[in-house]
Scaffold this motif. Structure first.
Motif, PDB file in Angstrom:
ATOM      1  N   ASP A 175      -3.258   6.320  12.051  1.00 31.38           N
ATOM      2  CA  ASP A 175      -3.808   6.751  10.561  1.00 31.38           C
ATOM      3  C   ASP A 175      -3.362   7.411   9.948  1.00 31.38           C
ATOM      4  OD1 ASP A 175      -5.300   9.335  11.171  1.00 31.38           O
ATOM      5  OD2 ASP A 175      -6.126   8.123  12.902  1.00 31.38           O
ATOM      6  N   ILE A 176      -3.357   7.527   8.462  1.00 31.04           N
ATOM      7  CA  ILE A 176      -2.464   8.574   7.892  1.00 31.04           C
ATOM      8  C   ILE A 176      -3.690   9.288   6.844  1.00 31.04           C
ATOM      9  CG2 ILE A 176      -0.818   8.649   5.983  1.00 31.04           C
ATOM     10  CD1 ILE A 176       0.145   5.924   7.433  1.00 31.04           C
ATOM     11  N   GLN A 177      -3.559  10.683   6.717  1.00 35.59           N
ATOM     12  CA  GLN A 177      -4.157  11.302   5.777  1.00 35.59           C
ATOM     13  C   GLN A 177      -3.139  11.345   4.456  1.00 35.59           C
ATOM     14  OE1 GLN A 177      -4.947  12.220   9.157  1.00 35.59           O
ATOM     15  NE2 GLN A 177      -5.947  10.483   8.747  1.00 35.59           N
ATOM     16  N   TRP A 178      -3.234  10.989   3.442  1.00 34.02           N
ATOM     17  CA  TRP A 178      -2.342  11.094   2.480  1.00 34.02           C
ATOM     18  C   TRP A 178      -2.056  12.524   2.019  1.00 34.02           C
ATOM     19  CZ3 TRP A 178      -6.129   8.140  -0.800  1.00 34.02           C
ATOM     20  CH2 TRP A 178      -6.284   6.732  -0.336  1.00 34.02           C
ATOM     21  N   GLY A 179      -0.576  12.805   1.606  1.00 35.55           N
ATOM     22  CA  GLY A 179      -0.363  13.918   1.227  1.00 35.55           C
ATOM     23  C   GLY A 179       0.320  13.921  -0.269  1.00 35.55           C
ATOM     24  N   ASN A 180       0.259  15.008  -0.868  1.00 40.13           N
ATOM     25  CA  ASN A 180       0.662  14.960  -2.317  1.00 40.13           C
ATOM     26  C   ASN A 180       1.986  13.982  -2.854  1.00 40.13           C
ATOM     27  OD1 ASN A 180       1.628  17.054  -1.106  1.00 40.13           O
ATOM     28  ND2 ASN A 180       2.668  18.059  -2.775  1.00 40.13           N
ATOM     29  N   HIS A 181       3.033  14.087  -1.907  1.00 36.77           N
ATOM     30  CA  HIS A 181       4.308  13.395  -1.954  1.00 36.77           C
ATOM     31  C   HIS A 181       3.833  11.879  -1.779  1.00 36.77           C
ATOM     32  CE1 HIS A 181       7.386  16.543  -2.559  1.00 36.77           C
ATOM     33  NE2 HIS A 181       6.229  17.377  -1.796  1.00 36.77           N
ATOM     34  N   ASP A 182       2.974  11.470  -0.914  1.00 36.15           N
ATOM     35  CA  ASP A 182       2.801  10.119  -0.564  1.00 36.15           C
ATOM     36  C   ASP A 182       2.089   9.676  -1.690  1.00 36.15           C
ATOM     37  OD1 ASP A 182       3.489  10.267   2.236  1.00 36.15           O
ATOM     38  OD2 ASP A 182       1.668  11.116   2.493  1.00 36.15           O
ATOM     39  N   ILE A 183       1.115  10.301  -2.379  1.00 38.08           N
ATOM     40  CA  ILE A 183       0.150   9.663  -3.499  1.00 38.08           C
ATOM     41  C   ILE A 183       1.041   9.702  -4.657  1.00 38.08           C
ATOM     42  CG2 ILE A 183      -0.803  11.756  -4.548  1.00 38.08           C
ATOM     43  CD1 ILE A 183      -2.940   8.746  -3.548  1.00 38.08           C
ATOM     44  N   LEU A 184       2.305  10.275  -4.822  1.00 40.12           N
ATOM     45  CA  LEU A 184       2.722  10.165  -5.929  1.00 40.12           C
ATOM     46  C   LEU A 184       3.736   9.026  -5.905  1.00 40.12           C
ATOM     47  CD1 LEU A 184       4.500  11.497  -8.317  1.00 40.12           C
ATOM     48  CD2 LEU A 184       6.091  12.395  -6.826  1.00 40.12           C
ATOM     49  N   TRP A 185       4.284   8.645  -4.788  1.00 41.95           N
ATOM     50  CA  TRP A 185       4.864   7.293  -4.470  1.00 41.95           C
ATOM     51  C   TRP A 185       3.939   6.059  -4.671  1.00 41.95           C
ATOM     52  CZ3 TRP A 185      10.227   6.044  -3.425  1.00 41.95           C
ATOM     53  CH2 TRP A 185      11.042   6.908  -3.375  1.00 41.95           C
ATOM     54  N   LEU A 208       8.362  -1.329  -1.171  1.00 43.17           N
ATOM     55  CA  LEU A 208       7.538  -0.364  -1.542  1.00 43.17           C
ATOM     56  C   LEU A 208       6.080  -1.094  -1.606  1.00 43.17           C
ATOM     57  CD1 LEU A 208       6.868   2.264  -2.859  1.00 43.17           C
ATOM     58  CD2 LEU A 208       7.643   1.092  -4.995  1.00 43.17           C
ATOM     59  N   GLN A 209       5.774  -2.133  -2.122  1.00 41.91           N
ATOM     60  CA  GLN A 209       4.491  -2.709  -2.383  1.00 41.91           C
ATOM     61  C   GLN A 209       4.028  -2.931  -0.969  1.00 41.91           C
ATOM     62  OE1 GLN A 209       2.946  -2.659  -5.105  1.00 41.91           O
ATOM     63  NE2 GLN A 209       4.774  -1.869  -6.141  1.00 41.91           N
ATOM     64  N   GLN A 210       4.718  -3.450  -0.026  1.00 45.62           N
ATOM     65  CA  GLN A 210       4.000  -3.412   1.310  1.00 45.62           C
ATOM     66  C   GLN A 210       3.726  -2.068   1.999  1.00 45.62           C
ATOM     67  OE1 GLN A 210       7.693  -5.378   3.298  1.00 45.62           O
ATOM     68  NE2 GLN A 210       6.692  -7.296   3.314  1.00 45.62           N
ATOM     69  N   HIS A 211       4.511  -1.221   1.834  1.00 48.06           N
ATOM     70  CA  HIS A 211       4.230   0.147   2.261  1.00 48.06           C
ATOM     71  C   HIS A 211       3.105   0.667   1.576  1.00 48.06           C
ATOM     72  CE1 HIS A 211       8.776   0.773   3.928  1.00 48.06           C
ATOM     73  NE2 HIS A 211       7.898  -0.137   4.843  1.00 48.06           N
ATOM     74  N   THR A 212       2.972   0.541   0.296  1.00 50.23           N
ATOM     75  CA  THR A 212       1.874   1.302  -0.372  1.00 50.23           C
ATOM     76  C   THR A 212       0.449   0.548   0.142  1.00 50.23           C
ATOM     77  OG1 THR A 212       3.136   1.524  -2.260  1.00 50.23           O
ATOM     78  CG2 THR A 212       0.984   1.536  -2.643  1.00 50.23           C
ATOM     79  N   ARG A 213       0.392  -0.961   0.428  1.00 49.27           N
ATOM     80  CA  ARG A 213      -0.578  -1.382   0.576  1.00 49.27           C
ATOM     81  C   ARG A 213      -1.018  -0.884   2.292  1.00 49.27           C
ATOM     82  NH1 ARG A 213      -2.977  -5.977  -1.556  1.00 49.27           N
ATOM     83  NH2 ARG A 213      -2.258  -6.482  -3.489  1.00 49.27           N
ATOM     84  N   PHE A 214      -0.213  -0.719   2.964  1.00 44.53           N
ATOM     85  CA  PHE A 214      -0.243   0.016   4.496  1.00 44.53           C
ATOM     86  C   PHE A 214      -0.894   1.246   4.499  1.00 44.53           C
ATOM     87  CE2 PHE A 214       1.445   2.756   7.855  1.00 44.53           C
ATOM     88  CZ  PHE A 214       0.849   1.933   8.984  1.00 44.53           C
ATOM     89  N   LEU A 215      -0.413   1.937   3.472  1.00 42.84           N
ATOM     90  CA  LEU A 215      -0.896   3.250   3.077  1.00 42.84           C
ATOM     91  C   LEU A 215      -2.248   3.453   2.703  1.00 42.84           C
ATOM     92  CD1 LEU A 215       2.295   5.244   1.608  1.00 42.84           C
ATOM     93  CD2 LEU A 215       1.283   5.730   3.793  1.00 42.84           C
ATOM     94  N   PHE A 216      -2.767   2.493   2.027  1.00 40.39           N
ATOM     95  CA  PHE A 216      -4.196   2.446   1.661  1.00 40.39           C
ATOM     96  C   PHE A 216      -5.035   1.850   2.671  1.00 40.39           C
ATOM     97  CE2 PHE A 216      -2.686   2.292  -3.080  1.00 40.39           C
ATOM     98  CZ  PHE A 216      -3.584   3.334  -3.482  1.00 40.39           C
ATOM     99  N   ALA A 217      -4.434   0.799   3.267  1.00 35.98           N
ATOM    100  CA  ALA A 217      -5.147   0.064   4.656  1.00 35.98           C
ATOM    101  C   ALA A 217      -5.503   1.116   5.507  1.00 35.98           C
ATOM    102  CB  ALA A 217      -4.590  -1.033   4.954  1.00 35.98           C
ATOM    103  N   ASN A 218      -4.449   1.988   5.810  1.00 37.10           N
ATOM    104  CA  ASN A 218      -4.735   2.940   7.140  1.00 37.10           C
ATOM    105  C   ASN A 218      -4.923   4.290   6.822  1.00 37.10           C
ATOM    106  OD1 ASN A 218      -3.735   1.007   9.397  1.00 37.10           O
ATOM    107  ND2 ASN A 218      -2.482   0.254   7.932  1.00 37.10           N
ATOM    108  N   GLY A 219      -4.999   4.614   5.441  1.00 35.70           N
ATOM    109  CA  GLY A 219      -4.857   6.051   5.037  1.00 35.70           C
ATOM    110  C   GLY A 219      -6.209   6.506   4.276  1.00 35.70           C
TER     111      GLY A 219
END
Length: 659
Positions: A224-234, A395-406
């Motif tokens: 699981d991932i708790q988004w950071g400010n640099h993550d939400i920027l990307w 990038l879109q794959q990684h972003t969907r992963f961040l939303f799904a698991n974060g």
């Protein structure tokens, strides 16, 4: 137990009966799940602020923050010399690299292969005690699963089985399958050593390999991932926020780190480079020379181009951000409309009633009458960059992963995980954010902006709502109220254009001083529905300055900061190379890591990260799965299965088949 007379319950139980179609099937499931509750809780690993340092990240994940080495010491401390134990550890961390090296260097390959396989099997057996057999099998490739299971669950020592066990080992060696099985067993050890990985934000920026880290996380068994400010920027850039895109590019150029952008995600910088060369060809752009590591290999011409590109995208960024601020007046960021505060004729800017001379007054693309309007050329650049971000499949794959698991925060096993802060006032009360007459603060504010960020990425039917959500992602990157940023301003403009360093200061939210006090930590835990006497906050974002005596353990143990400087850029400031937290069935352990040199040295010289560990909490008894959130979910499933069993026996639901 659900009410058997409820239509809703019967509908649900009918659906459940499709998975468990008979009395025997439901009974067996109850037996298996009940037994699972009695297994020890799996080891969990917490990391924060890895900032693209993919080699150090991979190493810490592979060695379980030192937990594999500690197990080797426990199991083989008396049987193997320290060099032999280091050799075994390196083989477990990097079997695909170390295995072939060892086979080429040992005098008797067959004997080394047998001994190594036996040791790895023994190691695996010690770890499988926390897992069901079917879970372990799920970690194995199908073509080796049967053989590995026989080795792991064979009753060695029983006379009729000992020869069988030895025959398996001998046959693996004789058929030339040693490396395949060593790699499989080593990877299984890595998976069994850590049941779940928690990333407390900031995967992106600084280091070159954020995309590599995310590729690894997508393959990890439970994360699981708790988004950071640099993550939400990307993530905002991937959604299509032009303000986020400009910030991502500026930040990458500032540190000469184009690896993730160009090679990781295939984002072409050609439109920006062409525009910068044409627009700033006579501008030295000295204020925008990138901050490069000492071992960089850029030529002087490339550095000049990076500086020109950085200035070009920085001016575009300021314009786009001004547009967001004017579009969202409730952000209360009018003091950041800096382009409006410049006297372009005199080359000065007024901040808080004080005039400051600008260090650079060459602004060929700014119209003083409409300073935040993009020129047609700038808009063309942004249009092309936008399409590159939207069309980057990786990038879109990684972003969907961040939303799904974060998420912005996670409540997990009585603890609270988040990257930045819960915004507070000086008096310790939660800071309120007002929208259309409604006030949000504390947990309700985090829940709101979490939902809006998802809206900004996923909404396709309502352009206005999507834009609102994308603006929220930019807000989360840099706004004073942001729980991810946690400062009163982002002084990008001041640091670039104003000499007075007093203007460069980014004042932190009062949270960062209040969090040291037990009262504030307890208040935050209670806000998220947790027990203030037992819960713990696990926090990242602001590096702990160990070299200056700062402790990561705050508020009498109610809050732990695990950002210790994974990024090399921060290590001079922190004095170490990152903290990680380990939670197993017996205790909570804090690991402080020293700098990691390289994967090559880790393999060739068997250099592990030097890790100092400290037990910061010991549980009164061994924690079982039944004591965890997962255990409570399993107990809920057991209760539902008992209701299904009752419905079968009462004749409310028919069996679908007999076992």
């Amino acid at each position: 137990m659900p009410n058997k007379d409820s239509d809703i319950s019967l509908k649900y139980l009918n659906l459940l009966s499709e998975k468990h179609p008979s009395i025997q099937a439901a009974s067996t499931a109850i037996i298996n799940l009940t037994a699972l509750l009695q297994l020890p809780k799996g080891t969990e690993h917490f990391l924060s602020d890895v900032h693209g340092e993919h080699e150090a990240f991979e190493h810490v994940v592979r060695n379980g923050a030192g937990s594999i080495w500690r197990k080797i010491e426990e199991m083989f401390g008396d049987a193997l010399t320290k060099p032999e134990r280091r050799n075994l550890a390196t083989l477990i961390y990097y079997p695909e690299l170390k295995g072939p090296l060892m086979l080429r260097s040992v005098a008797d390959r067959d004997e080394w292969s047998r001994l190594t396989l036996i040791r790895l099997v023994r190691f695996c057996r010690s770890l499988t005690a926390k897992y069901r057999r079917e879970t372990v099998r799920g970690f194995l490739h199908s073509h080796v699963a049967d053989t590995i299971e026989e080795l792991l669950y064979d009753q060695q020592g029983v006379e009729s089985k000992t020869a069988y066990y030895q025959s398996q080992i001998d046959t693996i060696v004789a058929t030339g399958s040693t490396l395949t099985f060593i790699t499989t067993l080593a990877e299984l050890i890595q998976r069994l050593a850590v049941a779940r990985l928690h990333i407390i934000g900031d995967i992106y920026d600084r280091g070159p390999g954020a995309h590599i880290i995310l590729d690894s996380l997508m393959q990890y068994h439970q994360v699981d991932i708790q988004w950071g400010n640099h993550d939400i920027l990307w993530m905002g850039a991937a959604a299509g926020s032009e303000a986020c895109i400009a910030n991502v590019i500026r930040f990458s150029l500032r540190y000469g780190n184009m690896e993730t952008l160009e090679n990781g995600y295939g984002i072409s910088m050609l439109p920006l480079a062409s525009f910068a060369l044409e627009t700033y060809q006579d501008d030295p752009c000295e204020l925008f020379i990138p901050k490069l590591p000492k071992d960089h290999n850029f030529t002087s011409q490339e550095i000049r181009l990076l500086a020109q590109m950085q200035k070009a995208i920085t001016i575009i960024q300021f314009k786009l951000e001004s547009q967001v601020i004017k579009r969202r007046p409730h952000y209360l960021m009018n003091d950041r409309l800096l382009l409006d505060q410049i006297d372009y004729a005199r080359g000065v800017i007024t901040l808080g009633g004080v005039e400051h001379p600008l260090r650079d007054t060459l602004f060929p693309t700014i119209d003083p009458a409409a300073p935040d309007a993009l020129t047609p050329q700038e808009q063309s650049v942004m249009d092309k960059l936008l399409q590159s971000f939207l069309n980057s499949r990786k990038l879109q794959q990684h972003t969907r992963f961040l939303f799904a698991n974060g998420s912005l925060y996670l409540v997990h096993d009585g603890n609270l995980l988040y990257h930045g802060c819960v915004a507070m006032n000086e008096d310790g009360e939660f800071r309120a954010f007002n929208v259309d007459g409604e006030s949000f603060r504390g947990r309700t504010f985090l829940d709101r902006v979490d939902r809006l960020a998802r809206q900004g990425y996923f909404d396709i039917d309502n352009p206005a709502q999507k834009q609102y959500g994308m603006d929220v992602m930019w807000f989360l990157w840099c706004a004073p109220q942001s729980p991810l940023f946690g400062k009163e301003k982002m002084a990008t403009f001041e640091r670039a254009f104003i000499a007075d360093k007093a203007t460069h200061v980014e004042q932190r939210n009062p949270y960062y001083s209040l969090r040291d006090t037990p009262q504030s930590a307890r208040k935050i835990l209670a806000e998220f529905g947790l027990d203030p006497d037992r819960g713990c906050i696990i926090n990242g974002h602001v590096p702990v300055k160990v070299g200056k005596g700062e402790s990561p353990i705050k508020a009498n143990g109610r809050l732990i900061v695990i950002d210790g400087g994974f990024s090399r850029a921060y290590q001079k400031e922190t004095g170490i190379a990152g903290y990680t937290l380990i939670s197993n069935s017996r205790y909570l352990l804090l690991a402080a890591h020293q700098p990691f040199e390289s994967t090559h040295k880790a393999v060739s010289e068997e250099l592990d990260i030097d890790t100092a560990t400290e037990v910061i909490a010991t549980y009164p008894r061994r924690m079982l799965i039944g004591d965890t959130d997962r255990g409570r979910e399993i107990q809920g499933q057991i209760d539902e299965l008992h209701a299904l069993l009752h419905a079968y026996r009462e004749g409310l639901i028919k069996e679908h088949r007999l076992d």
